[in-house]
Scaffold this motif. Sequence first.
Motif, mmCIF file in Angstrom:
data_model
loop_
_atom_site.group_PDB
_atom_site.id
_atom_site.type_symbol
_atom_site.label_atom_id
_atom_site.label_comp_id
_atom_site.label_asym_id
_atom_site.label_seq_id
_atom_site.Cartn_x
_atom_site.Cartn_y
_atom_site.Cartn_z
ATOM 1 N N LYS A 48 122.375 -20.857 -5.871
ATOM 2 C CA LYS A 48 121.948 -19.625 -6.547
ATOM 3 C C LYS A 48 122.738 -18.430 -6.006
ATOM 4 O O LYS A 48 123.228 -17.594 -6.775
ATOM 5 C CB LYS A 48 120.460 -19.394 -6.336
ATOM 6 N N GLU A 49 122.881 -18.361 -4.705
ATOM 7 C CA GLU A 49 123.614 -17.255 -4.101
ATOM 8 C C GLU A 49 125.104 -17.320 -4.447
ATOM 9 O O GLU A 49 125.747 -16.284 -4.634
ATOM 10 C CB GLU A 49 123.407 -17.236 -2.590
ATOM 11 N N ASP A 50 125.648 -18.520 -4.542
ATOM 12 C CA ASP A 50 127.050 -18.661 -4.934
ATOM 13 C C ASP A 50 127.281 -18.139 -6.348
ATOM 14 O O ASP A 50 128.283 -17.475 -6.621
ATOM 15 C CB ASP A 50 127.500 -20.124 -4.840
ATOM 16 N N VAL A 51 126.345 -18.430 -7.249
ATOM 17 C CA VAL A 51 126.461 -17.938 -8.623
ATOM 18 C C VAL A 51 126.376 -16.415 -8.636
ATOM 19 O O VAL A 51 127.153 -15.746 -9.329
ATOM 20 C CB VAL A 51 125.366 -18.563 -9.523
ATOM 21 N N LYS A 52 125.460 -15.859 -7.866
ATOM 22 C CA LYS A 52 125.337 -14.406 -7.798
ATOM 23 C C LYS A 52 126.617 -13.779 -7.266
ATOM 24 O O LYS A 52 127.065 -12.754 -7.774
ATOM 25 C CB LYS A 52 124.151 -14.017 -6.906
ATOM 26 N N ASP A 53 127.221 -14.395 -6.250
ATOM 27 C CA ASP A 53 128.477 -13.884 -5.703
ATOM 28 C C ASP A 53 129.608 -13.939 -6.732
ATOM 29 O O ASP A 53 130.421 -13.042 -6.795
ATOM 30 C CB ASP A 53 128.892 -14.679 -4.464
ATOM 31 N N THR A 54 129.627 -14.997 -7.520
ATOM 32 C CA THR A 54 130.671 -15.137 -8.533
ATOM 33 C C THR A 54 130.618 -13.988 -9.526
ATOM 34 O O THR A 54 131.659 -13.436 -9.900
ATOM 35 C CB THR A 54 130.512 -16.481 -9.285
ATOM 36 N N PHE A 55 129.422 -13.608 -9.937
ATOM 37 C CA PHE A 55 129.294 -12.534 -10.916
ATOM 38 C C PHE A 55 129.459 -11.150 -10.305
ATOM 39 O O PHE A 55 129.729 -10.196 -11.014
ATOM 40 C CB PHE A 55 127.962 -12.645 -11.655
ATOM 41 N N ARG A 56 129.302 -11.025 -9.004
ATOM 42 C CA ARG A 56 129.510 -9.739 -8.338
ATOM 43 C C ARG A 56 130.979 -9.371 -8.261
ATOM 44 O O ARG A 56 131.337 -8.227 -8.304
ATOM 45 C CB ARG A 56 128.930 -9.766 -6.928
ATOM 46 N N HIS A 57 131.810 -10.363 -8.100
ATOM 47 C CA HIS A 57 133.239 -10.075 -7.888
ATOM 48 C C HIS A 57 133.957 -10.184 -9.161
ATOM 49 O O HIS A 57 134.379 -10.528 -9.955
ATOM 50 C CB HIS A 57 133.820 -11.023 -6.843
#
Length: 57
Positions: A48-57
């Motif tokens: 979940k956190e990896d997906v959130k990071d992907t959309f942040r950058h």
Amino acid sequence: MSGTEKSKAHAEQAKGKVKETVGRAVGNERMTGEGHAERAKGKTRQAKEDVKDTFRH
């Protein structure tokens, strides 16, 4: 990934692994199952956190 969420995910995975290993060593299926569930929960949190990071950058 935020530091605290990353830490929680890794801690859950480690705790689950230990619980699963101990459960297998003593022949306790319930403990083994709980450990497996905790590891899965940690992996899900990390994903979940990896997906959130992907959309942040």
